[in-house]
Design an enzyme around this catalytic site. Structure first.
Site, PDB file in Angstrom:
ATOM      1  N   LYS A 239       0.841  -1.206   0.000  1.00  0.00           N
ATOM      2  CA  LYS A 239       0.000   0.000   0.000  1.00  0.00           C
ATOM      3  C   LYS A 239       0.877   1.258   0.000  1.00  0.00           C
ATOM      4  O   LYS A 239       0.554   2.269  -0.632  1.00  0.00           O
ATOM      5  CB  LYS A 239      -0.934  -0.019   1.211  1.00  0.00           C
ATOM      6  CG  LYS A 239      -1.728   1.255   1.441  1.00  0.00           C
ATOM      7  CD  LYS A 239      -2.785   1.515   0.379  1.00  0.00           C
ATOM      8  CE  LYS A 239      -3.371   2.907   0.559  1.00  0.00           C
ATOM      9  NZ  LYS A 239      -4.522   3.202  -0.235  1.00  0.00           N
TER      10      LYS A 239
ATOM     11  N   LYS B 133      -0.904  11.590   6.200  1.00  0.00           N
ATOM     12  CA  LYS B 133      -0.574  10.450   7.070  1.00  0.00           C
ATOM     13  C   LYS B 133       0.098   9.334   6.264  1.00  0.00           C
ATOM     14  O   LYS B 133       1.102   8.765   6.682  1.00  0.00           O
ATOM     15  CB  LYS B 133      -1.885   9.965   7.722  1.00  0.00           C
ATOM     16  CG  LYS B 133      -1.813   8.729   8.566  1.00  0.00           C
ATOM     17  CD  LYS B 133      -2.231   7.452   7.870  1.00  0.00           C
ATOM     18  CE  LYS B 133      -3.624   7.460   7.293  1.00  0.00           C
ATOM     19  NZ  LYS B 133      -3.980   6.202   6.647  1.00  0.00           N
TER      20      LYS B 133
HETATM   21  P1  NAP Z   1     -12.774   8.846   7.212  1.00  0.00           P
HETATM   22  O1  NAP Z   1     -13.896   9.102   6.291  1.00  0.00           O
HETATM   23  O2  NAP Z   1     -12.111   9.986   7.898  1.00  0.00           O
HETATM   24  O3  NAP Z   1     -13.269   7.779   8.301  1.00  0.00           O
HETATM   25  C1  NAP Z   1     -12.448   7.406   9.370  1.00  0.00           C
HETATM   26  C2  NAP Z   1     -13.172   6.359  10.187  1.00  0.00           C
HETATM   27  O4  NAP Z   1     -12.318   5.959  11.268  1.00  0.00           O
HETATM   28  C3  NAP Z   1     -14.475   6.873  10.845  1.00  0.00           C
HETATM   29  O5  NAP Z   1     -15.391   5.810  10.917  1.00  0.00           O
HETATM   30  C4  NAP Z   1     -13.966   7.278  12.226  1.00  0.00           C
HETATM   31  O6  NAP Z   1     -14.991   7.301  13.205  1.00  0.00           O
HETATM   32  C5  NAP Z   1     -13.016   6.144  12.515  1.00  0.00           C
HETATM   33  N1  NAP Z   1     -12.024   6.447  13.542  1.00  0.00           N
HETATM   34  C6  NAP Z   1     -10.992   7.327  13.458  1.00  0.00           C
HETATM   35  N2  NAP Z   1     -10.284   7.327  14.604  1.00  0.00           N
HETATM   36  C7  NAP Z   1     -10.883   6.430  15.427  1.00  0.00           C
HETATM   37  C8  NAP Z   1     -10.611   5.978  16.740  1.00  0.00           C
HETATM   38  N3  NAP Z   1      -9.570   6.444  17.452  1.00  0.00           N
HETATM   39  N4  NAP Z   1     -11.443   5.063  17.275  1.00  0.00           N
HETATM   40  C9  NAP Z   1     -12.497   4.584  16.590  1.00  0.00           C
HETATM   41  N5  NAP Z   1     -12.805   4.964  15.334  1.00  0.00           N
HETATM   42  C10 NAP Z   1     -11.998   5.876  14.754  1.00  0.00           C
HETATM   43  O7  NAP Z   1     -11.569   8.050   6.473  1.00  0.00           O
HETATM   44  P2  NAP Z   1     -11.634   7.101   5.201  1.00  0.00           P
HETATM   45  O8  NAP Z   1     -11.363   7.926   3.980  1.00  0.00           O
HETATM   46  O9  NAP Z   1     -12.813   6.204   5.285  1.00  0.00           O
HETATM   47  O10 NAP Z   1     -10.281   6.255   5.454  1.00  0.00           O
HETATM   48  C11 NAP Z   1     -10.239   5.133   6.343  1.00  0.00           C
HETATM   49  C12 NAP Z   1      -8.938   4.366   6.082  1.00  0.00           C
HETATM   50  O11 NAP Z   1      -8.911   3.918   4.720  1.00  0.00           O
HETATM   51  C13 NAP Z   1      -7.676   5.223   6.288  1.00  0.00           C
HETATM   52  O12 NAP Z   1      -6.646   4.448   6.838  1.00  0.00           O
HETATM   53  C14 NAP Z   1      -7.335   5.655   4.880  1.00  0.00           C
HETATM   54  O13 NAP Z   1      -5.966   5.959   4.727  1.00  0.00           O
HETATM   55  C15 NAP Z   1      -7.738   4.409   4.081  1.00  0.00           C
HETATM   56  N6  NAP Z   1      -8.040   4.663   2.663  1.00  0.00           N
HETATM   57  C16 NAP Z   1      -8.840   5.691   2.271  1.00  0.00           C
HETATM   58  C17 NAP Z   1      -9.085   5.891   0.914  1.00  0.00           C
HETATM   59  C18 NAP Z   1      -9.956   7.021   0.404  1.00  0.00           C
HETATM   60  O14 NAP Z   1      -9.933   7.293  -0.820  1.00  0.00           O
HETATM   61  N7  NAP Z   1     -10.743   7.688   1.248  1.00  0.00           N
HETATM   62  C19 NAP Z   1      -8.548   5.022  -0.029  1.00  0.00           C
HETATM   63  C20 NAP Z   1      -7.771   3.979   0.404  1.00  0.00           C
HETATM   64  C21 NAP Z   1      -7.512   3.785   1.746  1.00  0.00           C
HETATM   65  P3  NAP Z   1     -15.923   8.624  13.396  1.00  0.00           P
HETATM   66  O15 NAP Z   1     -17.059   8.477  12.419  1.00  0.00           O
HETATM   67  O16 NAP Z   1     -16.345   8.571  14.807  1.00  0.00           O
HETATM   68  O17 NAP Z   1     -15.044   9.823  13.090  1.00  0.00           O
END
Ligand code: NAP
Length: 303
Positions: free
Chosen positions: A174, A242
């Protein structure tokens, strides 16, 4: 008997992935820190749980998609709320689909193994669009038999499932992916700024270069957003920052130079300092616009 499946983290990515598990017929438990984010999926048939330990007590196969390394550590080993480790069923398989540190992943795998559970790291690529459509690219590290156990669920969430190696290797691949993603974002930004400065029709320019050798996912999906100055995130600058940090940490440990990636890290830092961390990663172009004192914007279409 089929594994009961749980999903922790219903953010931009997790909610699409969990929905695709539901659509594929899995009996799904969910947990999200902000409880109201579970409502939509509950209305579609998922079962909300009280905390990660409660979810783990009801599931054999547990998927996680939260933000960063400390967040995965919190939902697996934390006490407030109670982490997965406090509710594990014997032989449970924990699959982390977040993007986090490969080193920390291996340490978490060892802690879970000590409790009689298994772990895979299975980060994804393909953006929010790929999560919603079930077309993600999933890069998996861990034991082959565990990959086979999770494969039917992976197939509901992704199109390409590649078992790349042992524990932590999914996260390493990744990070390879992220070096390419941010490199593409920088190249796209420079190219569009150049096109703007040259007085070109930006829509026609995109149409001309997208299908050729210069085409990329970034250009096809985020190029049009830039032309409309639409900064809504598929992937936020904060999360992109990050991932680049994870690359720099790992490259430092390996002693390998990552020149462009290090420069992009600093460009994203300047955008965060301006309070733009919640915008999409394609807003990288704003850092270059500042250097050139020029704004990239497609002309209004003819009436
Ligand atoms: P996001 O929309 O910001 O969602 C983050 C999620 O993590 C939310 O459900 C949040 O809960 C939860 N969370 C964060 N800190 C937490 C904690 N300490 N305890 C419990 N829950 C926690 O992010 P996302 O875009 O879905 O990304 C999630 C992961 O996938 C990341 O590692 C990111 O790098 C990876 N990713 C993202 C993409 C993309 O295009 N977006 C693509 C590939 C990989 P709350 O709802 O309470 O805030």
């Amino acid at each position: 008997m089929a594994d009961t499946v749980g999903f922790i983290g219903l953010g931009i990515m997790g909610r699409g992935m969990a929905r695709n598990l539901l659509k594929a017929g899995f009996d799904l438990r969910v947990w999200n820190r902000t409880a109201s984010r579970m409502d939509e999926l509950a209305a579609e048939g998922a079962h909300p749980t009280r905390d990660p330990a409660d979810l783990a007590a009801q599931c054999d196969l547990i998927f996680i998609c939260v933000s960063d390394t400390p967040d995965v550590e919190a939902v697996i080993t934390g006490d407030h709320p109670r982490g997965v480790i406090h509710g594990l069923r014997p032989g449970a398989l924990v699959v982390d689909m977040s993007t986090i540190s490969p080193h920390a992943t291996r340490a978490l795998g060892a802690r879970l193994a000590a409790k009689g559970a298994r772990m895979l790291d299975a980060p994804v690529s393909g953006g929010s669009e790929g999560a919603a459509r079930g077309t993600l690219s999933i890069m998996v590290g861990g034991a082959a038999e565990d990959v086979e156990r999770a494969r039917p669920a992976f197939a509901a969430m992704g199109k390409t499932i590649t078992h790349v190696g042992g524990p932590g290797d999914g996260q390493m691949v990744k990070l390879v992916n992220q070096i390419l993603v941010v490199g593409n974002a920088l190249a796209m930004s420079e190219a569009l700024l150049f096109a703007q400065a040259g007085g070109l029709d930006l829509r026609k320019t995109l149409d001309a270069v997208k299908p050729g050798a210069a085409g990329s996912w970034m250009l096809a999906n985020r190029g049009p957003q830039i032309l409309e100055r639409d900064w809504r995130p598929g992937f936020t600058i904060d999360l992109q920052q990050k991932d680049v940090r994870l690359v720099l940490d790992a490259a430092d440990q390996l002693g390998v130079p990552v020149l462009t990636t290090a420069m992009i890290f600093n460009l994203y830092r300047t955008l965060q300092a301006e309070g733009l961390g919640a915008e999409g990663n394609h807003a990288l172009i704003k850092a270059l616009e500042k250097l050139a004192n020029l704004e990239v914007r497609a002309a209004a279409p003819p009436q």
